[in-house]
Design a protein around this motif. Structure first.
Motif, PDB file in Angstrom:
ATOM      1  N   ASN A  10       0.815  -1.220   0.000  1.00 32.68           N
ATOM      2  CA  ASN A  10       0.000   0.000   0.000  1.00 32.68           C
ATOM      3  C   ASN A  10       0.847   1.268   0.000  1.00 32.68           C
ATOM      4  O   ASN A  10       0.442   2.278  -0.576  1.00 32.68           O
ATOM      5  CB  ASN A  10      -0.956   0.018   1.190  1.00 32.68           C
ATOM      6  N   ILE A  11       1.999   1.247   0.652  1.00 33.48           N
ATOM      7  CA  ILE A  11       2.884   2.415   0.643  1.00 33.48           C
ATOM      8  C   ILE A  11       3.425   2.627  -0.765  1.00 33.48           C
ATOM      9  O   ILE A  11       3.468   3.758  -1.263  1.00 33.48           O
ATOM     10  CB  ILE A  11       4.024   2.250   1.670  1.00 33.48           C
ATOM     11  N   ALA A  12       3.797   1.535  -1.429  1.00 29.44           N
ATOM     12  CA  ALA A  12       4.241   1.627  -2.819  1.00 29.44           C
ATOM     13  C   ALA A  12       3.113   2.173  -3.693  1.00 29.44           C
ATOM     14  O   ALA A  12       3.349   2.982  -4.596  1.00 29.44           O
ATOM     15  CB  ALA A  12       4.702   0.264  -3.331  1.00 29.44           C
ATOM     16  N   ALA A  13       1.868   1.756  -3.411  1.00 27.25           N
ATOM     17  CA  ALA A  13       0.721   2.257  -4.174  1.00 27.25           C
ATOM     18  C   ALA A  13       0.590   3.771  -4.025  1.00 27.25           C
ATOM     19  O   ALA A  13       0.245   4.469  -4.978  1.00 27.25           O
ATOM     20  CB  ALA A  13      -0.559   1.563  -3.725  1.00 27.25           C
ATOM     21  N   GLY A  14       0.908   4.276  -2.842  1.00 25.85           N
ATOM     22  CA  GLY A  14       0.877   5.722  -2.623  1.00 25.85           C
ATOM     23  C   GLY A  14       1.928   6.440  -3.446  1.00 25.85           C
ATOM     24  O   GLY A  14       1.636   7.467  -4.083  1.00 25.85           O
ATOM     25  N   PHE A  15       3.160   5.917  -3.456  1.00 30.45           N
ATOM     26  CA  PHE A  15       4.216   6.519  -4.273  1.00 30.45           C
ATOM     27  C   PHE A  15       3.889   6.404  -5.768  1.00 30.45           C
ATOM     28  O   PHE A  15       4.133   7.333  -6.532  1.00 30.45           O
ATOM     29  CB  PHE A  15       5.576   5.872  -3.973  1.00 30.45           C
ATOM     30  N   LEU A  16       3.352   5.265  -6.147  1.00 31.54           N
ATOM     31  CA  LEU A  16       2.957   5.076  -7.543  1.00 31.54           C
ATOM     32  C   LEU A  16       1.867   6.063  -7.950  1.00 31.54           C
ATOM     33  O   LEU A  16       1.850   6.544  -9.086  1.00 31.54           O
ATOM     34  CB  LEU A  16       2.477   3.643  -7.769  1.00 31.54           C
ATOM     35  N   THR A  17       0.980   6.370  -7.032  1.00 29.97           N
ATOM     36  CA  THR A  17      -0.063   7.360  -7.314  1.00 29.97           C
ATOM     37  C   THR A  17       0.557   8.719  -7.599  1.00 29.97           C
ATOM     38  O   THR A  17       0.149   9.420  -8.528  1.00 29.97           O
ATOM     39  CB  THR A  17      -1.066   7.441  -6.142  1.00 29.97           C
ATOM     40  N   LEU A  18       1.577   9.089  -6.830  1.00 26.11           N
ATOM     41  CA  LEU A  18       2.258  10.366  -7.070  1.00 26.11           C
ATOM     42  C   LEU A  18       2.940  10.385  -8.437  1.00 26.11           C
ATOM     43  O   LEU A  18       2.833  11.371  -9.178  1.00 26.11           O
ATOM     44  CB  LEU A  18       3.277  10.644  -5.959  1.00 26.11           C
ATOM     45  N   ILE A  19       3.621   9.298  -8.772  1.00 28.87           N
ATOM     46  CA  ILE A  19       4.274   9.198 -10.083  1.00 28.87           C
ATOM     47  C   ILE A  19       3.223   9.256 -11.192  1.00 28.87           C
ATOM     48  O   ILE A  19       3.378   9.959 -12.191  1.00 28.87           O
ATOM     49  CB  ILE A  19       5.100   7.892 -10.187  1.00 28.87           C
ATOM     50  N   ARG A  20       2.146   8.518 -10.994  1.00 29.96           N
ATOM     51  CA  ARG A  20       1.059   8.464 -11.974  1.00 29.96           C
ATOM     52  C   ARG A  20       0.431   9.836 -12.185  1.00 29.96           C
ATOM     53  O   ARG A  20       0.178  10.260 -13.323  1.00 29.96           O
ATOM     54  CB  ARG A  20       0.023   7.464 -11.461  1.00 29.96           C
ATOM     55  N   LEU A  21       0.201  10.571 -11.113  1.00 30.89           N
ATOM     56  CA  LEU A  21      -0.389  11.903 -11.218  1.00 30.89           C
ATOM     57  C   LEU A  21       0.555  12.879 -11.917  1.00 30.89           C
ATOM     58  O   LEU A  21       0.123  13.682 -12.749  1.00 30.89           O
ATOM     59  CB  LEU A  21      -0.786  12.428  -9.834  1.00 30.89           C
ATOM     60  N   TYR A  22       1.831  12.807 -11.574  1.00 28.99           N
ATOM     61  CA  TYR A  22       2.820  13.688 -12.204  1.00 28.99           C
ATOM     62  C   TYR A  22       2.897  13.428 -13.709  1.00 28.99           C
ATOM     63  O   TYR A  22       2.808  14.353 -14.521  1.00 28.99           O
ATOM     64  CB  TYR A  22       4.193  13.477 -11.550  1.00 28.99           C
TER      65      TYR A  22
END
Length: 153
Positions: A10-22
């Motif tokens: 889930n923490i990786a999912a949070g970082f991935l969300t940031l990358i995805r949004l950027y």
């Protein structure tokens, strides 16, 4: 181990969300600018044929791609004038919303490679890296997005 963390944590999912949004914002704004600004790919395509990526021996590195642009893309520039802006916009929308995230990242990587093969470097290598990370993460990259509701997992 890294792949398992990337795909399930889930923490990786949070970082991935940031990358995805950027990355999604970059694609969305690029596509929107082209959709609203009167985009014409023919100049870029003609320049890619005129000034191909050259190797140390003075010959084109991607001769097959120059041939593709010259024989297919340039004669069909009107098609590319529609496909490029809509492709960029829809990839950005998919990444921003986290909907069909892996597919959106795949098409982002494909477009980045197309631009690089035509001789444009810019931020494309960084975008490719982010796209590959999102693709490797699979469902987890869109877990905090619409993929949570759209994909049957």
């Amino acid at each position: 181990m890294i792949n398992k963390t990337l795909r399930e944590n889930n923490i990786a999912a949070g970082f991935l969300t940031l990358i995805r949004l950027y990355l999604g914002y970059a694609w969305l704004t690029a596509g929107f600018g082209k959709l609203t600004g009167g985009f014409d790919a023919s100049g870029f395509l003609a320049n890619a044929v005129k000034n191909p990526v050259m190797g140390p021996d003075g010959s084109p590195v991607y001769g097959w791609y120059v041939t593709f642009i010259e024989s297919f893309a340039l004669p069909n520039a009107a098609l590319f004038n529609v496909m490029i802006p809509w492709g960029e916009f829809l990839v950005g929308l998919g990444l921003m919303l986290g909907c069909l995230t892996t597919a959106a990242a795949f098409f982002a990587v494909v477009m980045n490679f197309a631009f690089m093969l035509a001789g444009t470097v810019s931020h494309n290598p960084t975008d490719i890296l982010m796209g590959v990370i999102i693709m490797a993460a699979g469902y987890n990259a869109g877990k905090f997005g619409l993929d949570h509701y759209v994909l049957p997992i």
